[in-house]
Design an enzyme around this catalytic site. Structure first.
Site, PDB file in Angstrom:
ATOM      1  CB  THR A   1      67.269  91.377  55.112  1.00 48.38           C
ATOM      2  OG1 THR A   1      65.960  91.201  55.728  1.00 48.38           O
ATOM      3  CG2 THR A   1      67.765  92.562  55.763  1.00 48.38           C
ATOM      4  N   GLY A   2      65.550  89.784  52.616  1.00 46.68           N
ATOM      5  CA  GLY A   2      65.182  88.480  52.143  1.00 46.68           C
ATOM      6  C   GLY A   2      65.873  88.075  50.556  1.00 46.68           C
TER       7      GLY A   2
ATOM      8  CB  VAL B   1      61.561  88.860  46.857  1.00 41.79           C
ATOM      9  CG1 VAL B   1      61.107  89.751  46.078  1.00 41.79           C
ATOM     10  CG2 VAL B   1      61.215  87.105  46.624  1.00 41.79           C
TER      11      VAL B   1
ATOM     12  NE  ARG C   1      50.350  86.825  44.909  1.00 42.97           N
ATOM     13  CZ  ARG C   1      51.122  85.714  45.048  1.00 42.97           C
ATOM     14  NH1 ARG C   1      50.879  84.407  44.907  1.00 42.97           N
ATOM     15  NH2 ARG C   1      52.355  85.972  45.100  1.00 42.97           N
TER      16      ARG C   1
ATOM     17  CB  CYS D   1      57.259  83.271  40.627  1.00 44.89           C
ATOM     18  SG  CYS D   1      57.242  82.005  41.938  1.00 44.89           S
TER      19      CYS D   1
ATOM     20  CB  SER E   1      65.649  81.254  43.530  1.00 47.03           C
ATOM     21  OG  SER E   1      65.126  81.016  42.307  1.00 47.03           O
ATOM     22  N   GLY E   2      62.794  79.896  44.123  1.00 44.61           N
ATOM     23  CA  GLY E   2      61.086  80.445  44.264  1.00 44.61           C
ATOM     24  C   GLY E   2      60.693  79.950  46.006  1.00 44.61           C
TER      25      GLY E   2
ATOM     26  NE  ARG F   1      60.325  74.545  45.098  1.00 44.48           N
ATOM     27  CZ  ARG F   1      59.944  75.643  45.056  1.00 44.48           C
ATOM     28  NH1 ARG F   1      60.244  76.401  43.977  1.00 44.48           N
ATOM     29  NH2 ARG F   1      59.135  75.989  45.965  1.00 44.48           N
TER      30      ARG F   1
ATOM     31  CG  HIS G   1      59.322  79.263  38.143  1.00 45.06           C
ATOM     32  ND1 HIS G   1      60.312  78.578  39.064  1.00 45.06           N
ATOM     33  CD2 HIS G   1      58.328  79.665  39.171  1.00 45.06           C
ATOM     34  CE1 HIS G   1      60.281  79.128  40.387  1.00 45.06           C
ATOM     35  NE2 HIS G   1      58.929  79.726  40.500  1.00 45.06           N
TER      36      HIS G   1
ATOM     37  CG  ASN H   1      62.218  81.836  40.092  1.00 51.57           C
ATOM     38  OD1 ASN H   1      63.364  81.621  39.242  1.00 51.57           O
ATOM     39  ND2 ASN H   1      62.312  81.608  41.278  1.00 51.57           N
TER      40      ASN H   1
END
Ligand SMILES: NC(=O)c1ccc[n+]([C@@H]2O[C@H](COP(=O)([O-])OP(=O)(O)OC[C@H]3O[C@@H](n4cnc5c(N)ncnc54)[C@H](OP(=O)(O)O)[C@@H]3O)[C@@H](O)[C@H]2O)c1
Length: 361
Positions: A13-14, A16, A118, A158, A187-188, A244, A251, A336
């Site tokens: 739903t988010g 991404v 990560r 990203c 949007s990042g 930003r 980006h 991104n």
């Protein structure tokens, strides 16, 4: 034609998650069969769950509108409907780590957009054109997790796609020092101008945690597998500032670089033009045909004009010239939420399927 693999989107739903839904619509290999999110969205149809917060300009694909959103914490229930999942959730790091491991332990491959894993030593962080060989560590990870089919693979932050591909093509010349400043889209942060009106006519010189990720993650991408762990590379030294800026997507990075063996400008341009990776060899469905595109025009690449190159999966470079302090400077750009998020993750899944790591359960 072989049956499509069944895929779930955890965090569907988010921001991404919505990109995953869009990219997987009519995908030749994958079919969305489950969407999961927080308990607040569970039980609603996807169309109801994203009502008033669908952020993309294209409409919600018909095939997913009626899917009933599941509670992501009910891992067994979600896992039984899918062959693998994409994960992009906004939760605490420890909770994300536990959630992704729980899915992997059900025998379900997890391709993650989250940063939580990560730096887990046996989890590959992959840009498919650059370090496809890191997926070999999955066998060791499976032993640790006690599963023969499940695993976690992650994509990097990203920001780094705007300069790492261009530098990667030049690794033979041994880059020693890199200075990169990134100009990052809103949007990042999972936002648009309606959610974040303070960004109109504004620049914010801080993105929490971004500079450390932008400096360190390239070294893990360029690292190697030693004793069942990915050990990061020790060069080049990278320093960054991440800013930003008021753009929706894309980006852009300005980059200065010095080398141990300084190449000529023509050698650099030739490396960029000819750079190909495993996704191009395998002709993966989401692979850009031309990974790196160089613009000769002095005022390109521009975020708005060029972010969608190769359906948002290519990277653009321009303004390559010699510098008075460093050997060269140039500008790079990547999308991104496509190359840098959902699209990059779909490409990882395609690589893993092509290499036999993701199969029908
Ligand atoms: N935006 C980008 O460009 C970008 C790029 C790379 C990586 N990422 C990473 O991707 C992840 C998602 O980012 P985003 O921008 O898509 O965030 P977002 O728009 O805020 O979406 C967050 C998602 O997480 C779900 N969620 C929240 N709490 C949950 C819980 N307790 N259990 C299960 N699901 C929960 C939300 O479900 P509900 O709708 O039910 O609340 C929603 O689906 C983050 O880790 C982010 O760092 C983002």
């Amino acid at each position: 034609m072989a049956a499509k693999l069944k895929v779930g989107i955890v965090g569907g739903t988010g921001m991404v998650g919505q990109r995953f839904v869009q990219l997987l619509d009519q995908h030749p290999w994958f079919q969305v069969t489950a969407i999961a999110a927080s308990a607040g969205s569970a039980g609603k149809t996807y169309e109801e769950a994203v009502q008033g917060r669908w952020k993309l300009s294209s409409s919600i694909p018909e095939d997913v509108k009626g899917i009933v959103v599941q509670d992501a914490s009910k891992v067994e229930e979600v896992a039984q409907n899918v062959d693998f999942i994409f994960c992009a959730v906004e939760m605490k790091k420890n909770d994300i780590q536990a959630l992704e491991e729980a899915y992997a332990k059900t025998g379900t491959p997890v391709i993650s957009n989250n940063s939580a894993h990560r730096w887990t030593p046996d989890i590959p962080m992959v840009i498919p054109e650059i370090n496809p060989g890191h997926i070999e560590i999955i066998e060791a990870q499976r032993k640790r997790l006690g599963t023969s089919t499940g695993f976690i693979a992650v994509k990097p932050n990203c920001s780094i796609q705007s300069y790492v591909p261009a530098l990667n093509a030049l690794l033979d010349f041994n880059p020693t020092t890199v200075v990169a400043s990134t100009y990052q889209a809103i949007s990042g942060a999972g936002k648009n101008f309606t959610d974040w009106p303070e960004m109109l006519d504004n620049v914010i010189p801080y993105i929490g945690g971004e500079e450390e990720k932008s400096e360190q993650e390239p070294l893990r991408i360029w690292g190697s597998i030693v004793n069942n762990e990915i050990v990061k590379a020790s060069a080049p030294l990278i320093t960054t500032q991440c800013i930003r800026v008021p753009v929706t997507d894309g980006h852009l990075a300005t980059v200065f670089v010095s080398f141990e063996k300084k190449p000529s400008k023509d050698e650099i341009l030739s490396r960029w033009l000819n750079f190909k990776g495993r996704p191009q060899e395998l002709e993966l469905p989401s692979a850009p045909k031309q990974f790196i595109t160089y613009f000769e025009e002095e005022n390109r690449p521009q975020t708005k004009l060029d972010r969608d190159i190769e359906r948002g999966m290519g990277v653009s470079v321009g303004r390559l010239r010699e510098d008075s302090l460093y050997d060269f400077k140039f500008v790079g750009l990547s999308h991104n939420t496509l190359r840098g998020a959902a699209g990059g993750a779909v490409l990882i899944a395609e690589l893993l399927k092509a290499e036999g790591y993701i199969q029908a359960k």
